[in-house]
Design a protein around this motif. Structure first.
Motif: not given
Length: 114
Positions: A76-83
């Motif tokens: 997924d996107t970096a932001e969603k993965i980090e979350s």
């Protein structure tokens, strides 16, 4: 996941017998990813492997293991993965977690990436 070229691939290396709150850990992780709206998750079962302890886990008939290696892959996107990583951290024990940049070429029926 919107059509994007840049994304992240999260890999979680765990054991088949790992649990979280009475359910298989792989199931808890996939359900958490779904709950958080990630693009998708796949669980891969390995016929053989070893980890930090160097203990060999194998599916060979003469030496059956009840703790075969599993890999959970999520893109997924970096932001969603980090979350997601922050949310899943309390579930994880001694497993290995890796993250790498990937390029999404196609997602579902949408192949039109600029």
């Amino acid at each position: 996941m919107p059509a994007t070229k840049d994304a992240r691939l999260l890999r979680l290396f765990i054991g088949e017998s790992d649990e979280h709150e009475g359910r298989p850990l792989y199931e808890a992780i996939v359900l958490k990813a779904r709950e958080m709206g990630l693009a998708g998750a796949t669980v891969l079962r390995g016929p053989m492997g070893f980890g930090r302890s160097s203990r060999l886990h194998t599916s060979k008939i003469l030496r059956l293991s009840e703790d075969l290696p599993l890999i959970i892959e999520i893109v997924d996107t970096a932001e969603k993965i980090e979350s997601f990583v922050r949310a899943a951290e309390p579930m994880l024990g001694s497993g290995l977690v890796t993250l790498e940049k990937v390029e999404v070429v196609r997602y579902g029926h949408d192949a039109g990436l600029e």
